[in-house]
Design a protein around this motif. Structure first.
Motif, PDB file in Angstrom:
ATOM      1  N   ALA B  41     -32.514 -17.406  11.477  1.00 54.68           N
ATOM      2  CA  ALA B  41     -32.165 -18.654  12.168  1.00 54.68           C
ATOM      3  C   ALA B  41     -30.730 -19.065  11.874  1.00 54.68           C
ATOM      4  N   LEU B  42     -30.323 -18.859  10.621  1.00 56.05           N
ATOM      5  CA  LEU B  42     -28.947 -19.194  10.252  1.00 56.05           C
ATOM      6  C   LEU B  42     -27.980 -18.332  11.054  1.00 56.05           C
ATOM      7  N   LEU B  43     -28.297 -17.045  11.122  1.00 58.46           N
ATOM      8  CA  LEU B  43     -27.436 -16.126  11.870  1.00 58.46           C
ATOM      9  C   LEU B  43     -27.337 -16.556  13.335  1.00 58.46           C
ATOM     10  N   THR B  44     -28.481 -16.940  13.899  1.00 57.22           N
ATOM     11  CA  THR B  44     -28.488 -17.387  15.297  1.00 57.22           C
ATOM     12  C   THR B  44     -27.591 -18.616  15.483  1.00 57.22           C
ATOM     13  N   SER B  45     -27.677 -19.555  14.548  1.00 57.44           N
ATOM     14  CA  SER B  45     -26.856 -20.771  14.668  1.00 57.44           C
ATOM     15  C   SER B  45     -25.380 -20.464  14.512  1.00 57.44           C
ATOM     16  N   VAL B  46     -25.071 -19.583  13.555  1.00 58.91           N
ATOM     17  CA  VAL B  46     -23.664 -19.234  13.358  1.00 58.91           C
ATOM     18  C   VAL B  46     -23.123 -18.550  14.604  1.00 58.91           C
ATOM     19  N   LYS B  47     -23.968 -17.682  15.177  1.00 67.16           N
ATOM     20  CA  LYS B  47     -23.534 -16.991  16.405  1.00 67.16           C
ATOM     21  C   LYS B  47     -23.340 -17.976  17.547  1.00 67.16           C
ATOM     22  N   ALA B  48     -24.243 -18.966  17.630  1.00 68.14           N
ATOM     23  CA  ALA B  48     -24.116 -19.966  18.692  1.00 68.14           C
ATOM     24  C   ALA B  48     -22.812 -20.744  18.525  1.00 68.14           C
ATOM     25  N   PHE B  49     -22.499 -21.087  17.275  1.00 71.56           N
ATOM     26  CA  PHE B  49     -21.240 -21.800  17.008  1.00 71.56           C
ATOM     27  C   PHE B  49     -20.039 -20.930  17.384  1.00 71.56           C
ATOM     28  N   ALA B  50     -20.091 -19.663  16.976  1.00 68.62           N
ATOM     29  CA  ALA B  50     -18.970 -18.767  17.279  1.00 68.62           C
ATOM     30  C   ALA B  50     -18.809 -18.594  18.787  1.00 68.62           C
ATOM     31  N   ALA B  51     -19.944 -18.485  19.493  1.00 69.16           N
ATOM     32  CA  ALA B  51     -19.871 -18.269  20.943  1.00 69.16           C
ATOM     33  C   ALA B  51     -19.315 -19.502  21.653  1.00 69.16           C
ATOM     34  N   SER B  52     -19.770 -20.696  21.259  1.00 73.32           N
ATOM     35  CA  SER B  52     -19.254 -21.868  21.972  1.00 73.32           C
ATOM     36  C   SER B  52     -17.806 -22.147  21.588  1.00 73.32           C
ATOM     37  N   SER B  53     -17.440 -21.828  20.344  1.00 80.95           N
ATOM     38  CA  SER B  53     -16.023 -21.976  19.970  1.00 80.95           C
ATOM     39  C   SER B  53     -15.169 -21.048  20.815  1.00 80.95           C
ATOM     40  N   SER B  54     -15.662 -19.838  20.953  1.00 80.85           N
ATOM     41  CA  SER B  54     -14.912 -18.844  21.706  1.00 80.85           C
ATOM     42  C   SER B  54     -14.750 -19.274  23.173  1.00 80.85           C
ATOM     43  N   ALA B  55     -15.801 -19.874  23.721  1.00 77.29           N
ATOM     44  CA  ALA B  55     -15.718 -20.357  25.104  1.00 77.29           C
ATOM     45  C   ALA B  55     -14.670 -21.469  25.220  1.00 77.29           C
ATOM     46  N   ALA B  56     -14.635 -22.358  24.209  1.00 79.68           N
ATOM     47  CA  ALA B  56     -13.640 -23.434  24.229  1.00 79.68           C
ATOM     48  C   ALA B  56     -12.230 -22.848  24.143  1.00 79.68           C
ATOM     49  N   ILE B  57     -12.062 -21.864  23.261  1.00 81.18           N
ATOM     50  CA  ILE B  57     -10.740 -21.263  23.080  1.00 81.18           C
ATOM     51  C   ILE B  57     -10.293 -20.530  24.346  1.00 81.18           C
ATOM     52  N   ASP B  58     -11.238 -19.891  25.018  1.00 82.97           N
ATOM     53  CA  ASP B  58     -10.923 -19.247  26.304  1.00 82.97           C
ATOM     54  C   ASP B  58     -10.315 -20.252  27.277  1.00 82.97           C
ATOM     55  N   SER B  59     -10.893 -21.452  27.310  1.00 79.11           N
ATOM     56  CA  SER B  59     -10.378 -22.394  28.307  1.00 79.11           C
ATOM     57  C   SER B  59      -9.004 -22.929  27.909  1.00 79.11           C
ATOM     58  N   TYR B  60      -8.738 -23.021  26.609  1.00 82.71           N
ATOM     59  CA  TYR B  60      -7.375 -23.396  26.203  1.00 82.71           C
ATOM     60  C   TYR B  60      -6.393 -22.287  26.571  1.00 82.71           C
ATOM     61  N   GLU B  61      -6.828 -21.058  26.371  1.00 78.49           N
ATOM     62  CA  GLU B  61      -5.940 -19.946  26.713  1.00 78.49           C
ATOM     63  C   GLU B  61      -5.559 -20.011  28.192  1.00 78.49           C
ATOM     64  N   SER B  62      -6.551 -20.303  29.003  1.00 80.22           N
ATOM     65  CA  SER B  62      -6.280 -20.347  30.432  1.00 80.22           C
ATOM     66  C   SER B  62      -5.296 -21.484  30.775  1.00 80.22           C
ATOM     67  N   LEU B  63      -5.377 -22.608  30.054  1.00 83.18           N
ATOM     68  CA  LEU B  63      -4.399 -23.691  30.270  1.00 83.18           C
ATOM     69  C   LEU B  63      -2.983 -23.224  29.933  1.00 83.18           C
ATOM     70  N   PHE B  64      -2.872 -22.479  28.837  1.00 84.38           N
ATOM     71  CA  PHE B  64      -1.555 -21.975  28.437  1.00 84.38           C
ATOM     72  C   PHE B  64      -1.011 -20.968  29.453  1.00 84.38           C
ATOM     73  N   GLN B  65      -1.898 -20.126  29.966  1.00 86.72           N
ATOM     74  CA  GLN B  65      -1.440 -19.141  30.954  1.00 86.72           C
ATOM     75  C   GLN B  65      -0.919 -19.861  32.211  1.00 86.72           C
ATOM     76  N   ASP B  66      -1.670 -20.869  32.654  1.00 89.44           N
ATOM     77  CA  ASP B  66      -1.259 -21.600  33.858  1.00 89.44           C
ATOM     78  C   ASP B  66       0.034 -22.373  33.642  1.00 89.44           C
ATOM     79  N   TYR B  67       0.215 -22.840  32.415  1.00 93.56           N
ATOM     80  CA  TYR B  67       1.379 -23.667  32.088  1.00 93.56           C
ATOM     81  C   TYR B  67       2.672 -22.982  32.504  1.00 93.56           C
ATOM     82  N   ARG B  68       2.743 -21.707  32.259  1.00 89.24           N
ATOM     83  CA  ARG B  68       3.983 -20.971  32.424  1.00 89.24           C
ATOM     84  C   ARG B  68       4.181 -20.360  33.824  1.00 89.24           C
ATOM     85  N   ASN B  69       3.097 -20.213  34.578  1.00 92.93           N
ATOM     86  CA  ASN B  69       3.236 -19.479  35.849  1.00 92.93           C
ATOM     87  C   ASN B  69       4.108 -20.211  36.856  1.00 92.93           C
ATOM     88  N   ILE B  70       5.231 -19.614  37.192  1.00 95.77           N
ATOM     89  CA  ILE B  70       6.101 -20.193  38.211  1.00 95.77           C
ATOM     90  C   ILE B  70       6.258 -19.170  39.331  1.00 95.77           C
TER      91      ILE B  70
END
Lengths: 108, 308
Positions: B41-70
């Motif tokens: 259960a602990l492993l499952t929770s840690v994985k859930a945290f890692a997965a949702s963190s990763s999803a959040a970071i993906d969306s920040y990355e996409s903001l940074f990519q868009d920031y620069r596109n001219i």
């Protein structure tokens, strides 16, 4: 109020000013760009791109690590803004744009 | 560049060292209070945290990519510009510079050194979250991390959670409105001042949609951050009392992600910001969180640290 400690919050707000300043200089360059003929636009494009690259990189470093700038660097940027505002000829705009990229790139 | 008193991020390398240390002690530790179901259960929770963190970071990355596109126009416009520049100024260092010309053409595509740097930065950030999940992977089989040393993982979770709050704050304070929005806006100003209403309207519409699209993406990134932060917070608490927590406590971490995802649907940017700010106030108000915040990563690796 972040992981960066309160001692560095001055630096933090200074970094925000720095980014704001750099973005508004980019805005000035776009203003010059919008009022240029196609020849000058062509020459400005790669330089604006370069400045935008460096701005992205600077924002990225802020995002990752917190405080970056010193008061001196902020002052340099402000004076650069003035020189674009007052630039009478195309050559000085080009030079100012290159300087902007160089200042921002100095944090690499 | 001034020395920074505290690093706001956790590098993959530091975390690796920390986890190795925890594992080494864990192997020799007793397995008291660490049943395999709980470990699972602990492993499952840690994985859930890692997965949702990763999803959040993906969306920040996409903001940074868009920031620069001219976008700077079509190949035909490029030719016209290059031709006009030479016609206007003659063959000079500037008008006939090969590298400038290449740069000018390549700006048509979304390549750019800045974007490459963005990509590798975000890969590194994501790596520290998946490292956390990986480090617990063997817990159910052999209970490598003895229950006694689970709190070491707690420190890593707290640092990684606070990092997410920092990311959200950074973007909130200075939104990453795409640089191209400025280009559209300045074009609008120039056209409006020439009384070209139709053309000015097009540019203004471009400007409007760039700002609007950005805010939708920013809000989405905030929502994802809130979910990850909430999971990290729960995980942090549970890791601190691993011996006494129940299976359902642990699985509640996973559930909280689903529940939040539902309740946050349709939440606007302001509400998302307020929610995150209240999480932060709570962290700032808690002595344990405050102490963790002030710990440099280096001292965390000398686990175990007494948090109480």
């Amino acid at each position: 109020v972040t992981l960066i400690m309160t001692q560095s919050s001055d630096n933090e707000s200074q970094d925000l000013l720095y980014v704001e300043e750099a973005e508004s200089i980019l805005g000035l360059l776009f203003r010059r760009y919008a009022n240029s003929d196609e020849a000058d636009q062509f020459l400005l494009e790669p330089i604006i791109s370069k400045a935008a690259d460096e701005l992205l990189a600077a924002r990225l470093r802020l995002f990752r690590r917190g405080a970056l700038t010193t008061p001196d660097e902020l002052a340099k940027l402000k004076s650069l803004k003035g020189s674009i505002d007052n630039a009478a000829d195309f050559q000085s705009i080009v030079i100012a744009a290159l300087k902007l990229a160089a200042y921002l790139g100095a944090f690499a | 560049m001034p020395a920074r008193p505290y690093e706001a991020t956790i590098s993959g390398l530091d975390l690796k060292r920390l986890i190795k240390y925890a594992l080494a002690i864990g192997m020799t530790a007793t397995l008291a209070g660490c049943t395999s179901e709980k470990a699972e259960a602990l492993l499952t929770s840690v994985k859930a945290f890692a997965a949702s963190s990763s999803a959040a970071i993906d969306s920040y990355e996409s903001l940074f990519q868009d920031y620069r596109n001219i976008g700077f126009g079509s190949p035909d416009q490029k030719f016209n510009g290059a031709y006009a520049a030479i016609a206007k100024y003659g063959v000079t260092d500037l008008t006939s510079d090969y590298n400038n010309a290449v740069r000018s053409i390549s700006a048509l595509k979304s390549f750019e050194s800045g974007n490459a740097e963005a990509r590798s930065s975000f890969d590194e950030i994501r790596a520290s979250y998946s490292l956390l999940a990986d480090s617990y992977a063997s817990l159910p089989q052999g209970s490598l991390l003895g229950a006694k040393y689970v709190p070491c993982g707690q420190l890593a979770v707290s640092k990684l959670t606070q990092q997410l709050v920092n990311f959200a704050n950074d973007i909130d304070k200075k939104p990453l409105y795409p640089v191209e929005a400025r280009k559209s806006y300045e074009a609008f100003v120039a056209l409006a001042s020439q009384g070209k209403k139709e053309l000015a309207k097009q540019k203004f519409d471009d400007f409007y949609s760039k700002i609007h699209d950005y805010e939708i993406k920013h809000t989405e990134a905030k929502r994802k951050t809130i979910i990850a932060v909430e999971q990290g917070r729960r995980l942090y608490t549970l890791l601190g009392s691993y011996n006494s927590v129940t299976l359902s406590n642990l699985l509640g971490v996973v559930d909280s992600g689903f529940m939040l995802a539902n309740s946050l649907r349709g939440v606007n940017l302001l509400a998302a910001s307020n929610q995150l700010a209240s999480v932060q106030r709570e962290m700032d108000g808690s002595d344990a969180w405050k102490r963790i915040k002030e710990l440099p990563l280096g001292s965390i690796s000398s686990c175990p640290i007494n948090l109480k």
